[in-house]
Scaffold this motif. Sequence first.
Motif, PDB file in Angstrom:
ATOM      1  N   ARG A  92      -2.478   4.172 -11.550  1.00 55.29           N
ATOM      2  CA  ARG A  92      -1.193   3.028 -11.579  1.00 55.29           C
ATOM      3  C   ARG A  92      -1.511   1.678 -11.705  1.00 55.29           C
ATOM      4  O   ARG A  92      -3.237   1.670 -11.381  1.00 55.29           O
ATOM      5  N   PRO A  93      -1.001   0.879 -11.604  1.00 54.01           N
ATOM      6  CA  PRO A  93      -1.466  -0.463 -12.231  1.00 54.01           C
ATOM      7  C   PRO A  93      -2.095  -1.542 -10.834  1.00 54.01           C
ATOM      8  O   PRO A  93      -2.544  -2.146 -10.697  1.00 54.01           O
ATOM      9  N   LEU A  94      -1.890  -0.739  -9.919  1.00 54.84           N
ATOM     10  CA  LEU A  94      -2.453  -1.584  -8.672  1.00 54.84           C
ATOM     11  C   LEU A  94      -3.711  -0.823  -7.779  1.00 54.84           C
ATOM     12  O   LEU A  94      -3.678  -1.454  -6.509  1.00 54.84           O
ATOM     13  N   GLU A  95      -3.733   0.513  -8.413  1.00 49.99           N
ATOM     14  CA  GLU A  95      -4.788   1.157  -7.563  1.00 49.99           C
ATOM     15  C   GLU A  95      -6.168   0.396  -7.000  1.00 49.99           C
ATOM     16  O   GLU A  95      -7.263   1.184  -6.675  1.00 49.99           O
ATOM     17  N   ASP A  96      -6.500  -0.609  -7.799  1.00 53.31           N
ATOM     18  CA  ASP A  96      -8.084  -1.148  -7.308  1.00 53.31           C
ATOM     19  C   ASP A  96      -7.561  -2.526  -6.017  1.00 53.31           C
ATOM     20  O   ASP A  96      -8.385  -3.077  -6.026  1.00 53.31           O
ATOM     21  N   MET A 106       5.858  -2.843   0.316  1.00 55.10           N
ATOM     22  CA  MET A 106       6.205  -1.119  -0.287  1.00 55.10           C
ATOM     23  C   MET A 106       6.580  -1.004  -1.929  1.00 55.10           C
ATOM     24  O   MET A 106       5.734  -0.323  -2.973  1.00 55.10           O
ATOM     25  N   HIS A 107       6.475  -1.729  -2.310  1.00 52.84           N
ATOM     26  CA  HIS A 107       6.786  -2.033  -4.623  1.00 52.84           C
ATOM     27  C   HIS A 107       5.134  -1.980  -4.646  1.00 52.84           C
ATOM     28  O   HIS A 107       5.254  -1.191  -5.419  1.00 52.84           O
ATOM     29  N   LEU A 108       4.790  -3.005  -3.751  1.00 48.35           N
ATOM     30  CA  LEU A 108       3.142  -2.640  -4.062  1.00 48.35           C
ATOM     31  C   LEU A 108       2.518  -1.975  -3.749  1.00 48.35           C
ATOM     32  O   LEU A 108       1.700  -1.270  -4.673  1.00 48.35           O
ATOM     33  N   ALA A 109       2.956  -0.928  -3.172  1.00 45.84           N
ATOM     34  CA  ALA A 109       1.904   0.897  -2.733  1.00 45.84           C
ATOM     35  C   ALA A 109       2.652   1.130  -3.803  1.00 45.84           C
ATOM     36  O   ALA A 109       1.751   2.882  -4.230  1.00 45.84           O
ATOM     37  N   LEU A 161       3.411   1.279  -7.057  1.00 45.15           N
ATOM     38  CA  LEU A 161       2.657   0.953  -8.034  1.00 45.15           C
ATOM     39  C   LEU A 161       0.939   0.850  -7.652  1.00 45.15           C
ATOM     40  O   LEU A 161       0.597   0.544  -8.701  1.00 45.15           O
ATOM     41  N   GLY A 162       0.203   1.327  -6.577  1.00 44.63           N
ATOM     42  CA  GLY A 162      -0.713   2.255  -6.298  1.00 44.63           C
ATOM     43  C   GLY A 162      -1.432   1.266  -5.204  1.00 44.63           C
ATOM     44  O   GLY A 162      -2.754   1.894  -5.267  1.00 44.63           O
ATOM     45  N   ALA A 163      -0.764   0.158  -4.921  1.00 42.21           N
ATOM     46  CA  ALA A 163      -2.003  -0.551  -4.048  1.00 42.21           C
ATOM     47  C   ALA A 163      -1.941   0.773  -2.457  1.00 42.21           C
ATOM     48  O   ALA A 163      -0.765   0.514  -2.640  1.00 42.21           O
ATOM     49  N   GLU A 164      -3.069   0.123  -1.679  1.00 41.82           N
ATOM     50  CA  GLU A 164      -3.645   0.932  -1.026  1.00 41.82           C
ATOM     51  C   GLU A 164      -3.109  -0.227   0.116  1.00 41.82           C
ATOM     52  O   GLU A 164      -3.806  -1.393   0.093  1.00 41.82           O
ATOM     53  N   VAL A 165      -1.761  -0.068   1.147  1.00 40.22           N
ATOM     54  CA  VAL A 165      -1.048  -0.519   1.869  1.00 40.22           C
ATOM     55  C   VAL A 165      -1.988  -0.268   3.099  1.00 40.22           C
ATOM     56  O   VAL A 165      -1.484   0.722   3.545  1.00 40.22           O
ATOM     57  N   ILE A 166      -2.400  -0.358   4.055  1.00 36.69           N
ATOM     58  CA  ILE A 166      -3.004  -0.387   5.466  1.00 36.69           C
ATOM     59  C   ILE A 166      -2.271  -1.286   5.889  1.00 36.69           C
ATOM     60  O   ILE A 166      -2.703  -2.494   6.895  1.00 36.69           O
TER      61      ILE A 166
END
Length: 400
Positions: free
Chosen positions: A2-6, A23-26, A28-33
């Motif tokens: 996914r686009p934001l996995e890095d 939530m939208h970033l998550a 898209l693959g972002a890791e949201v801690i």
Amino acid sequence: MRPLEDIRIVSLEQYGAGPFGSMHLAELGAEVIKLEDPDSGGDVGRYVPPFVEGQDSLFFQSFNKNKSSVLLDIRTDAGREVFHDLVRSADAVYSNLRGDVPEKLGIRYADLAHVNPQIVCCSLTGFGMTGPRSREPGYDYVLQALGGWMSVTGEPGGAPQKAGLSLVDYSGGFVAAIALLAGIHAARRDGVGTDCDLSLYDTAISLLTYPATWHLTGGYEPVRTHHSAHPSLVPFQAFEAADGWLVVGCAKEKFWQRLTAVMGRADIADDPRFATFTDRDRHRDVLVPLLEEIFRTRTVDAWLAPLYAAAIPCGPVKEVAGALDDPHTVARALIAETEHPDFGTVRSLRSPVRVGPPGDDTPAPRGGPVMGEHTDEVLRGLGYDQERMDALRVAGAFGS
């Protein structure tokens, strides 16, 4: 991928606006801690009624899919030590707190640059970190009042009305997400992080858009309009049919000509009072009652069939249930299903932000996390062993 996995985001967020943005970033693959304060019960959104079970709610589940939850009190020395280790591994620190709180908690770029020079510190607050209202708490309802929205919502002569949804909160979340991604892009390009100072107030004011330009430049005074009509394009409003309501909009001259044809009223089309946008606006007090009388002669479905066939912008005014059951909602895969130990199958909405070919499948989302569910997992990812985690626990890093 996914686009934001890095991308890794450490988030101090709560309630609606902040969690909505991340939530939208998550998705898209972002890791949201998601860091939750153990001594205050974590995110207050966990306790919003009416659907509450223990330390979770359907409100919380609506805003926190695909995130991890870590219990951490960053006001303690031990908690601060863990927080700094997370910052070293992260691209951004994201928060939605009162405007003076980022400084108090030490989560601005000036506070964290020595830990990670590339960190982006994105703060979404009620009123921003500067200005005379910066220390005030900001909530959607209050912002709709202060931002002028309520003065133009509702029927003329009635009480001021807020929008039915918390649109300042949600728009603020989108604004913060855009700023955060821009900040991360610049930090990776330049090697230097920054602050992003976003506010719900700025968002509300900016969304006044063209009526604000009209007012500031031409002295226009925005007012509430009959049946939610457009301020200048006529007709473009809700109309009552024989059995319900529909919206019809003639945003181009060709749509007006098609509408009069559907109505079988060549006399209206030929009337010089209604010939142009400007003419129809000038004579709206004559035209709109005439159109309302015509629309009341048929049912909603009887109007929609020829209106759709003529490609005139229109649609029925639906209840929430009807919007969620619409075949287009289903076709666009906007409803997610996740499993929850107390609520069973939770059906909620997915992000409308899509990256990829039309119809491309994205991974099924994870439900919102149990409070502190990922604490040990995330700390082990930082290289902590059990002995160190136990010592931090005794020192109060994870709550008293």
